[in-house]
Design an enzyme around this catalytic site. Structure first.
Site, PDB file in Angstrom:
ATOM      1  N   TRP A  30       0.824  -1.207   0.000  1.00  5.24           N
ATOM      2  CA  TRP A  30       0.000   0.000   0.000  1.00  5.24           C
ATOM      3  C   TRP A  30       0.854   1.251   0.000  1.00  5.24           C
ATOM      4  CZ3 TRP A  30      -4.315  -0.806  -1.998  1.00  5.24           C
ATOM      5  CH2 TRP A  30      -4.994  -2.018  -1.778  1.00  5.24           C
ATOM      6  N   LYS A  71     -12.589  -1.282   7.335  1.00  3.21           N
ATOM      7  CA  LYS A  71     -11.885  -2.186   8.243  1.00  3.21           C
ATOM      8  C   LYS A  71     -12.322  -1.946   9.698  1.00  3.21           C
ATOM      9  CE  LYS A  71      -8.223  -2.036   4.824  1.00  3.21           C
ATOM     10  NZ  LYS A  71      -8.438  -3.344   4.207  1.00  3.21           N
ATOM     11  N   ASP A  80      -1.464   6.926   6.404  1.00  5.50           N
ATOM     12  CA  ASP A  80      -2.568   6.064   5.991  1.00  5.50           C
ATOM     13  C   ASP A  80      -2.856   5.102   7.139  1.00  5.50           C
ATOM     14  OD1 ASP A  80      -4.267   4.172   4.913  1.00  5.50           O
ATOM     15  OD2 ASP A  80      -3.012   3.713   3.170  1.00  5.50           O
TER      16      ASP A  80
END
Length: 360
Positions: free
Chosen positions: A102, A196, A172
């Site tokens: 990511w 999530k 992030d």
């Protein structure tokens, strides 16, 4: 109704109590005779839902008053472009830390819009550890430093916040927000895809220091300018209303459980049980450095990968779902976000012991 134990990395498990409340309110929200999905986002009723969700998140994370909380669309991946369009001036350089897939995607996207310096990379460590900050090659006047606090695929997590002086830290936190306390004031910006620990997909939450808003480049689309979102209460266009509503229910649930501090205690117990089971076995293994192991995403491998299919079939039969590792790394992965209880991890380790006894 029996609910399975869902270890999916995302979209992930939601608290049963939240789903039950959403079910009860589906057709008739608070006696109004309609669903939240059918409400105008400009109505007094929906504005109240949105404002309460923001206030609850502010309370949970102790967000200082000089930060804006934005509820936007596009997910965290859109932020990979939106951040440089807003925070990286022409000719300036942004520092990025690469610790997995990511953060690598964020770097690739950032390079489309300006100068990116990879200040540190875990590549030489096979992305099983995080390079110590003493080895980072930082840009003295960087526009910002970007990192991913938890890599869902590799199971690598920062347990510290980089210290870079006056350079804004952009993080992030898609997969570990609300999982344990953080000091928001250490960051210029925190962003997180919702699917999530916040709610269903379709939403990204950003917490941004006010002085970083209003810096967008001339080429930045109106919809991607943080000032547009901030000036319009995240409602410049029709927002992801139902995802925002469900996020608000999740925030209420976290408060009812005792807040982020209580989540941290629960999450510590879950990850400790699972990692100790793996470490005590010669049948299962986890390659991540112990000081960088994720509390949220626990990858593990069987001693013989030919047993993977049998392991997954047995897990599914027992209601232990979505344990297959990401296609890029293989093996297994148990994602144990806030809504996944200790009982789920206990059921998983019991099955792991049973499977090892049969196949070791």
């Amino acid at each position: 109704m029996k609910r399975a134990h869902n270890f999916c990395a995302g979209p992930a498990a939601l608290p049963t109590a939240v789903l039950e409340r959403a079910q009860a309110e589906m057709l008739d929200w608070h006696g109004k005779g309609l669903s939240v999905m059918e409400m105008s986002h400009r109505s007094d009723e929906y504005v109240a839902i949105a404002e309460k969700a923001e206030q609850d998140l502010r309370e949970l994370m102790n967000v200082p008053n000089h930060y804006k909380v934005l509820f936007m669309q596009g997910g965290a991946s859109q932020q990979f472009a939106q951040i440089p369009l807003n925070l990286l001036p022409e000719g300036a350089t942004a520092d990025y830390v690469e610790t997995g897939i990511w953060s690598k995607k964020a770097i690739e996207e950032g390079r489309r819009f300006g100068n990116v310096n990879v200040a540190a990379s875990g590549k030489s460590l096979d992305y099983f550890a995080i390079p110590g900050q003493n080895d980072w090659q930082l840009t003295p006047d960087a526009a910002y430093l970007h990192y991913c606090s938890n890599e869902t695929i590799g199971g690598v997590q920062f347990d510290w916040v980089p210290e870079v002086g006056d350079v804004p830290v952009v993080v992030d936190m898609s997969s570990d927000i609300l999982s344990r306390p953080v000091d928001v004031s250490q960051f210029g910006m925190i962003y997180a895809g919702a699917q999530k620990n916040i709610g269903p997909s379709g939403l990204v939450v950003a917490i941004i220091r006010e002085d970083l808003i209003g810096r967008a480049r001339a080429i930045c689309p109106t919809m991607l300018d943080y000032k547009t979102a901030a000036d319009n209460g995240s409602m410049y266009n029709t927002p992801a209303t139902y995802s925002w509503y469900l996020a608000g229910l999740v925030f209420e649930w976290v408060k009812e459980q005792g807040g982020v501090e209580a989540m941290a205690r629960r999450n510590h117990a879950k990850q400790e049980l699972l990692y100790s089971t793996i470490d005590a076995s010669e049948f299962y293994s986890n390659p991540v450095s112990k000081n960088a192991r994720s509390w949220m995403n626990v990858p593990f491998r069987l001693a013989d990968e030919r047993l993977d299919k049998a392991f997954l079939a047995g897990a599914d039969a027992r209601g232990l779902l979505n344990l297959k590792g990401h296609r890029s790394v293989g093996g297994m992965r148990a994602s144990i976000y806030n809504a996944t209880g200790l009982d789920a991890v206990e059921a998983l380790v019991a099955y792991m012991a049973e499977f090892e006894k049969e196949h070791a």
